[in-house]
Design a protein around this motif. Structure first.
Motif, PDB file in Angstrom:
ATOM      1  N   ILE A  51       0.561  -1.444   0.247  1.00  0.00           N
ATOM      2  CA  ILE A  51       0.167  -0.053   0.051  1.00  0.00           C
ATOM      3  C   ILE A  51       0.873   1.331   0.239  1.00  0.00           C
ATOM      4  O   ILE A  51       1.734   1.346   0.799  1.00  0.00           O
ATOM      5  N   LEU A  52       0.583   2.132  -1.357  1.00  0.00           N
ATOM      6  CA  LEU A  52       0.878   3.461  -0.902  1.00  0.00           C
ATOM      7  C   LEU A  52       0.747   4.069   0.153  1.00  0.00           C
ATOM      8  O   LEU A  52      -0.355   4.679   0.256  1.00  0.00           O
ATOM      9  N   VAL A  53       1.935   4.880   1.285  1.00  0.00           N
ATOM     10  CA  VAL A  53       1.454   5.357   2.260  1.00  0.00           C
ATOM     11  C   VAL A  53       2.241   6.731   2.165  1.00  0.00           C
ATOM     12  O   VAL A  53       3.208   6.807   2.104  1.00  0.00           O
ATOM     13  N   GLU A  54       1.309   7.571   2.275  1.00  0.00           N
ATOM     14  CA  GLU A  54       1.448   9.239   2.405  1.00  0.00           C
ATOM     15  C   GLU A  54       2.809   9.268   3.418  1.00  0.00           C
ATOM     16  O   GLU A  54       2.921   8.551   4.660  1.00  0.00           O
ATOM     17  N   ASN A  55       3.966  10.003   2.640  1.00  0.00           N
ATOM     18  CA  ASN A  55       4.698  10.368   3.555  1.00  0.00           C
ATOM     19  C   ASN A  55       5.974   9.085   3.837  1.00  0.00           C
ATOM     20  O   ASN A  55       6.887   9.053   4.814  1.00  0.00           O
ATOM     21  N   VAL A  56       5.525   7.985   3.805  1.00  0.00           N
ATOM     22  CA  VAL A  56       6.690   6.857   3.716  1.00  0.00           C
ATOM     23  C   VAL A  56       6.729   6.553   2.731  1.00  0.00           C
ATOM     24  O   VAL A  56       8.014   5.911   2.132  1.00  0.00           O
ATOM     25  N   GLY A  57       5.547   6.001   1.503  1.00  0.00           N
ATOM     26  CA  GLY A  57       6.411   4.990   0.231  1.00  0.00           C
ATOM     27  C   GLY A  57       5.371   4.065   0.326  1.00  0.00           C
ATOM     28  O   GLY A  57       5.186   3.990   1.437  1.00  0.00           O
ATOM     29  N   TRP A  58       6.088   3.082  -0.341  1.00  0.00           N
ATOM     30  CA  TRP A  58       4.995   1.682  -0.312  1.00  0.00           C
ATOM     31  C   TRP A  58       5.153   1.005   0.613  1.00  0.00           C
ATOM     32  O   TRP A  58       6.485   0.769   1.256  1.00  0.00           O
ATOM     33  N   VAL A  59       4.458   0.133   1.771  1.00  0.00           N
ATOM     34  CA  VAL A  59       4.119  -0.521   2.760  1.00  0.00           C
ATOM     35  C   VAL A  59       4.338  -2.216   2.584  1.00  0.00           C
ATOM     36  O   VAL A  59       2.886  -1.932   1.940  1.00  0.00           O
ATOM     37  N   TRP A  60       4.813  -2.834   2.426  1.00  0.00           N
ATOM     38  CA  TRP A  60       4.732  -4.615   1.759  1.00  0.00           C
ATOM     39  C   TRP A  60       4.278  -5.343   2.914  1.00  0.00           C
ATOM     40  O   TRP A  60       4.910  -5.129   4.611  1.00  0.00           O
ATOM     41  N   LYS A  61       3.224  -6.424   3.603  1.00  0.00           N
ATOM     42  CA  LYS A  61       2.715  -7.261   3.788  1.00  0.00           C
ATOM     43  C   LYS A  61       2.942  -8.538   3.485  1.00  0.00           C
ATOM     44  O   LYS A  61       1.718  -8.037   2.233  1.00  0.00           O
ATOM     45  N   TRP A  62       2.909  -9.412   3.712  1.00  0.00           N
ATOM     46  CA  TRP A  62       3.452 -10.492   4.265  1.00  0.00           C
ATOM     47  C   TRP A  62       2.584 -11.741   4.422  1.00  0.00           C
ATOM     48  O   TRP A  62       2.708 -11.901   5.949  1.00  0.00           O
TER      49      TRP A  62
END
Length: 127
Positions: free
Chosen positions: A70-81
């Motif tokens: 998910i593209l999170v504001e002020n963070v970038g792409w965050v992945w969970k697997w």
């Protein structure tokens, strides 16, 4: 536009779900609540927007992992697997769908289902 942290909390909200049998015997059946992969995708589209999430797969030690980014504001792409398990019907399709649904739980999607517990239905013929 990226997803803000407040929006991500909406992933944890209740949503429509289905019931499936977990086991059946002469005394009755046990049922568990679940969501399918399409419902997961609909929830991600609704909360994050169609362009702010993506999925991917990787094979590690012979196990299929599904990931949701998910593209999170002020963070970038965050992945969970998370890893998937084979289904009894369509092995590969079931495994990939399961991996993504489990990754969705990492984000909070469908997590409320665990609080519903198992429902037991008694057979009308059982004394």
């Amino acid at each position: 536009m990226a997803v803000d942290l407040k929006q991500l909390e909406l992933l944890k909200g209740e949503m429509p779900y289905k019931w499936r049998e977990q086991s059946v015997n002469a005394r009755g059946a046990t049922m568990v609540a679940y969501i399918d992969a399409r419902q997961l995708f609909d929830k991600l589209d609704e909360v994050c927007g169609v362009g702010n999430w993506q999925s991917d797969f990787k094979l590690t030690d012979g196990k299929l992992y599904g990931g949701i980014g998910i593209l999170v504001e002020n963070v970038g792409w965050v992945w969970k697997w998370d890893v998937g398990s084979e289904s009894n019907v369509e092995k590969e399709k079931g495994e990939s769908s399961d991996a993504l649904k489990r990754a969705g739980v990492q984000w909070g999607v469908g997590r409320f289902l665990y609080g519903l517990g198992i429902v037991t239905l008694k057979s009308a013929d059982y004394n």
